[in-house]
Design an enzyme around this catalytic site. Structure first.
Site, PDB file in Angstrom:
ATOM      1  N   ARG A 196     205.413  -3.482  52.086  1.00  0.00           N
ATOM      2  CA  ARG A 196     206.108  -5.299  51.902  1.00  0.00           C
ATOM      3  C   ARG A 196     207.852  -4.619  52.777  1.00  0.00           C
ATOM      4  O   ARG A 196     208.245  -5.541  51.671  1.00  0.00           O
ATOM      5  CB  ARG A 196     205.614  -4.793  50.537  1.00  0.00           C
ATOM      6  CG  ARG A 196     204.775  -5.415  50.286  1.00  0.00           C
ATOM      7  CD  ARG A 196     203.846  -6.408  50.920  1.00  0.00           C
ATOM      8  NE  ARG A 196     202.487  -7.999  50.204  1.00  0.00           N
ATOM      9  CZ  ARG A 196     201.389  -6.815  50.179  1.00  0.00           C
ATOM     10  NH1 ARG A 196     201.530  -5.117  50.974  1.00  0.00           N
ATOM     11  NH2 ARG A 196     200.677  -7.117  49.599  1.00  0.00           N
ATOM     12  N   SER A 215     200.611 -11.723  44.805  1.00  0.00           N
ATOM     13  CA  SER A 215     201.148 -11.276  44.445  1.00  0.00           C
ATOM     14  C   SER A 215     202.483 -10.940  43.740  1.00  0.00           C
ATOM     15  O   SER A 215     203.064 -11.507  44.860  1.00  0.00           O
ATOM     16  CB  SER A 215     200.482  -9.867  44.456  1.00  0.00           C
ATOM     17  OG  SER A 215     199.760  -9.144  44.936  1.00  0.00           O
ATOM     18  N   GLU A 252     208.269  -8.962  44.522  1.00  0.00           N
ATOM     19  CA  GLU A 252     207.556  -9.371  45.703  1.00  0.00           C
ATOM     20  C   GLU A 252     208.021 -10.631  45.849  1.00  0.00           C
ATOM     21  O   GLU A 252     208.083 -10.492  47.412  1.00  0.00           O
ATOM     22  CB  GLU A 252     205.766  -8.826  46.130  1.00  0.00           C
ATOM     23  CG  GLU A 252     205.708  -8.770  47.781  1.00  0.00           C
ATOM     24  CD  GLU A 252     204.094  -8.726  47.687  1.00  0.00           C
ATOM     25  OE1 GLU A 252     203.468  -8.838  46.782  1.00  0.00           O
ATOM     26  OE2 GLU A 252     203.877  -9.768  49.402  1.00  0.00           O
TER      27      GLU A 252
HETATM   28  N1  EPU Z   1     193.945  -4.474  38.207  1.00  0.00           N
HETATM   29  C1  EPU Z   1     193.697  -4.724  37.799  1.00  0.00           C
HETATM   30  N2  EPU Z   1     194.024  -5.362  36.177  1.00  0.00           N
HETATM   31  C2  EPU Z   1     194.102  -6.995  36.969  1.00  0.00           C
HETATM   32  C3  EPU Z   1     194.993  -6.057  38.423  1.00  0.00           C
HETATM   33  C4  EPU Z   1     194.007  -5.316  39.270  1.00  0.00           C
HETATM   34  O1  EPU Z   1     193.082  -3.701  36.251  1.00  0.00           O
HETATM   35  O2  EPU Z   1     194.335  -7.575  36.327  1.00  0.00           O
HETATM   36  C5  EPU Z   1     193.999  -2.793  39.138  1.00  0.00           C
HETATM   37  C6  EPU Z   1     192.381  -2.246  39.256  1.00  0.00           C
HETATM   38  O3  EPU Z   1     192.639  -1.198  38.761  1.00  0.00           O
HETATM   39  C7  EPU Z   1     192.352  -2.555  40.842  1.00  0.00           C
HETATM   40  C8  EPU Z   1     193.406  -1.932  41.475  1.00  0.00           C
HETATM   41  O4  EPU Z   1     194.463  -1.998  39.873  1.00  0.00           O
HETATM   42  O5  EPU Z   1     191.111  -1.625  40.796  1.00  0.00           O
HETATM   43  C9  EPU Z   1     193.585  -2.768  42.509  1.00  0.00           C
HETATM   44  O6  EPU Z   1     193.540  -4.238  42.138  1.00  0.00           O
HETATM   45  P1  EPU Z   1     193.442  -4.561  43.791  1.00  0.00           P
HETATM   46  O7  EPU Z   1     192.935  -4.917  44.762  1.00  0.00           O
HETATM   47  O8  EPU Z   1     193.640  -6.517  44.161  1.00  0.00           O
HETATM   48  O9  EPU Z   1     195.183  -4.841  44.335  1.00  0.00           O
HETATM   49  P2  EPU Z   1     196.808  -4.791  43.934  1.00  0.00           P
HETATM   50  O10 EPU Z   1     196.793  -4.056  43.887  1.00  0.00           O
HETATM   51  O11 EPU Z   1     196.248  -5.504  42.813  1.00  0.00           O
HETATM   52  C10 EPU Z   1     197.371  -5.594  46.815  1.00  0.00           C
HETATM   53  C11 EPU Z   1     198.393  -6.115  47.599  1.00  0.00           C
HETATM   54  C12 EPU Z   1     196.976  -7.484  47.090  1.00  0.00           C
HETATM   55  C13 EPU Z   1     196.175  -7.484  48.202  1.00  0.00           C
HETATM   56  C14 EPU Z   1     195.490  -6.357  47.508  1.00  0.00           C
HETATM   57  C15 EPU Z   1     194.155  -5.994  48.236  1.00  0.00           C
HETATM   58  C16 EPU Z   1     200.150  -5.701  46.513  1.00  0.00           C
HETATM   59  C17 EPU Z   1     201.106  -6.242  45.791  1.00  0.00           C
HETATM   60  N3  EPU Z   1     199.106  -6.392  46.394  1.00  0.00           N
HETATM   61  O12 EPU Z   1     196.796  -5.773  44.763  1.00  0.00           O
HETATM   62  O13 EPU Z   1     198.275  -8.298  48.155  1.00  0.00           O
HETATM   63  O14 EPU Z   1     195.474  -8.634  48.826  1.00  0.00           O
HETATM   64  O15 EPU Z   1     196.562  -5.035  47.069  1.00  0.00           O
HETATM   65  O16 EPU Z   1     194.649  -5.024  48.874  1.00  0.00           O
HETATM   66  O17 EPU Z   1     200.497  -4.925  47.424  1.00  0.00           O
HETATM   67  C18 EPU Z   1     199.510  -9.845  47.878  1.00  0.00           C
HETATM   68  O18 EPU Z   1     200.529  -9.290  48.741  1.00  0.00           O
HETATM   69  O19 EPU Z   1     200.266 -11.260  47.396  1.00  0.00           O
HETATM   70  C19 EPU Z   1     198.814  -9.580  47.727  1.00  0.00           C
HETATM   71  C20 EPU Z   1     197.308 -10.625  46.947  1.00  0.00           C
END
Ligand code: EPU
Length: 330
Positions: free
Chosen positions: A157, A230, A326
Site C-alpha cells: 500500500r 479497509s 490506510e
Molecule cells: N479478521 C478478523 N475479524 C475481522 C476481520 C478480519 O478476525 O473483522 C481476521 C481473520 O482472521 C481473517 C483475517 O483477519 O482471516 C484476514 O481478513 P481478510 O481476508 O478480510 O483480509 P484483511 O487483511 O482484513 C486485506 C486488505 C483488503 C483485501 C483483503 C483480501 C488491507 C488493509 N486490507 O484485508 O483490502 O480485500 O485483505 O485480500 O490490506 C482495502 O485495502 O480497502 C481492502 C479491502
C-alpha cells in the site's frame, strides 16, 4: 462557486475550485494560464479519502480515459491506460480479453491513477505486480515525467508517489503488462477455497466472479453504505514482538513475511477489542469486517475520524500495536 467533492464515505464537503482535465495538454494549459492555484489536491474517485472539513483549495480530477494496446507478442500484452479510467472497467476489459494479472483485484473501487499511487492489493495480488511504467505531469512546471516500476518504489500500500515531496505530480498514464498464459493466481487460500466450492472450471472469468462474490460477502457497497474499504493497513511487527503476543494470545493470526517481520490482521485486533458493530453516532464499525468503518447515514468526517482515534487507542493499549490509517484524512 463551491464544488461538492465526491467521496465514498458519503460526506458532504466542498472545495473552493474544481478542475477536471481530459488530456495532458489541457492540464498543462491550466498550469500555464495560472488557473491551478495552490493549495491543490488531486483525487480519483474519492474511495480512499476522509474529509473532516471543506477543502480550501483546488481539487483536480483526471478525465483521461483510454486503454491503448501498446505492444504485444504471443506471451504478453502491454496496455497504456489513462489515469481516469475506472479501475474495475480495466479489470473487466483485461479478463474479457483473456489477459491475466489483475483479475484478483476485481471490484476495487477507484481509478487507475490512484490505484498506481497507493498500490491497491487484494487476494494475493497487488497492482505493482503488473506495472511497467507510470507517467505524470509536474503541477508546478507542467513538464511530463516518467518512472519505471523500480523507480516507483512499491511496497505494501505504498509508493514513491505517497511521499510528501511527490505531491506535486499528477499521474496521467499507467502502463501495465499482462500475461496471455491464462493461469490464475490462487495463492490466497480464501480465494482457492471459494473457487473449489463452485463446480465451474477455473478460468480468469470464474476467478473474477469468485473475487466479486467474496468482496460482496465481506465488504459494504459504497453506493448503499458509506465506507472506504479497509480503514487501516495491516500492521507489520518484529518477529520477537509477534512471538510474545502469540504466547499471550494463542489465536492471534500471524503471517511471517520475507523480510523477517510478521504481518498481523488489523481486523482481528479491532474485533478482539470489542469494536465490531459498535458505533459512535452514525460512525460505526462494519459488522462483517472490523477493518471497515462505515457512515450509517449522517456521520460527519470528524465523527468517523474520532471513532478511528478511539480504535487506535484501544488496540495500542491492549496489544501494544499502533494501527496506521490506510485512508487519507483531510
Ligand atoms: N479478521 C478478523 N475479524 C475481522 C476481520 C478480519 O478476525 O473483522 C481476521 C481473520 O482472521 C481473517 C483475517 O483477519 O482471516 C484476514 O481478513 P481478510 O481476508 O478480510 O483480509 P484483511 O487483511 O482484513 C486485506 C486488505 C483488503 C483485501 C483483503 C483480501 C488491507 C488493509 N486490507 O484485508 O483490502 O480485500 O485483505 O485480500 O490490506 C482495502 O485495502 O480497502 C481492502 C479491502
Amino acid at each position: 462557486m463551491k464544488h461538492q467533492i465526491p467521496n465514498t464515505f458519503g460526506i458532504q464537503v466542498y472545495a473552493n475550485q474544481w478542475l477536471s482535465y481530459h488530456s495532458v495538454e489541457e492540464l498543462q494549459l491550466f498550469i500555464s494560464e495560472g488557473q491551478l492555484k495552490a493549495p491543490w489536491l488531486h483525487i480519483g474517485a474519492g474511495s480512499n479519502l476522509l474529509f473532516t472539513k471543506d477543502y480550501e483549495g483546488t481539487v483536480l480530477h483526471s478525465e483521461i480515459r483510454y486503454i491503448h494496446r501498446k505492444e504485444e507478442d504471443d506471451r504478453q500484452v502491454m496496455l497504456a491506460v489513462g489515469a481516469g479510467v475506472c479501475w474495475d472497467e480495466l479489470v473487466e476489459y483485461a479478463v474479457n480479453h483473456g489477459w491475466q494479472g489483475i483479475e484478483n483485484l476485481s471490484l476495487i473501487p477507484g481509478e487507475v491513477g490512484s490505484a498506481a499511487v497507493q498500490n491497491i492489493g487484494a487476494y494475493g495480488a497487488e497492482v505493482a505486480d503488473v506495472i511497467y511504467s507510470v507517467h505524470g505531469v509536474d503541477l508546478y512546471t507542467g513538464q511530463v515525467q516518467s518512472w519505471s516500476r523500480e523507480e516507483c518504489n512499491y511496497s505494501y500500500r505504498h509508493s514513491l508517489f505517497k511521499q510528501p515531496g511527490m505531491k506535486h505530480f499528477a499521474l496521467t498514464e499507467v502502463v501495465i503488462r499482462l500475461s496471455k498464459s491464462g493461469i490464475p493466481n490462487l495463492s490466497y487460500r480464501g480465494l482457492a477455497e471459494q473457487l473449489a466450492r463452485s463446480s465451474s472450471p477455473c478460468t480468469l472469468l470464474t476467478v473474477r466472479q469468485a473475487v466479486i462474490d467474496l468482496r460482496r460477502s465481506k465488504l459494504p457497497d459504497p453506493a448503499e453504505l458509506g465506507n472506504a474499504g479497509s480503514f487501516f493497513t495491516n500492521p507489520f511487527v518484529p518477529s520477537a514482538q509477534a512471538e510474545a503476543l502469540k504466547l499471550r494470545y494463542p489465536l492471534l493470526p500471524v503471517y511471517p513475511t520475507a523480510d523477517g517481520r510478521v504481518k498481523l490482521s488489523a481486523g482481528w485486533l479491532i474485533e478482539q477489542c470489542g469494536w465490531k458493530e459498535r458505533s459512535m453516532g452514525d460512525a460505526a464499525v462494519y459488522e462483517k469486517q472490523a477493518l471497515v468503518l462505515i457512515n450509517r447515514g449522517h456521520a460527519t468526517g470528524a465523527d468517523i475520524y474520532h471513532l478511528s482515534e478511539e480504535i487506535i487507542r484501544s488496540v495500542e493499549e491492549r496489544y501494544g500495536v499502533h494501527l496506521v490509517r490506510e485512508v487519507n484524512v483531510f
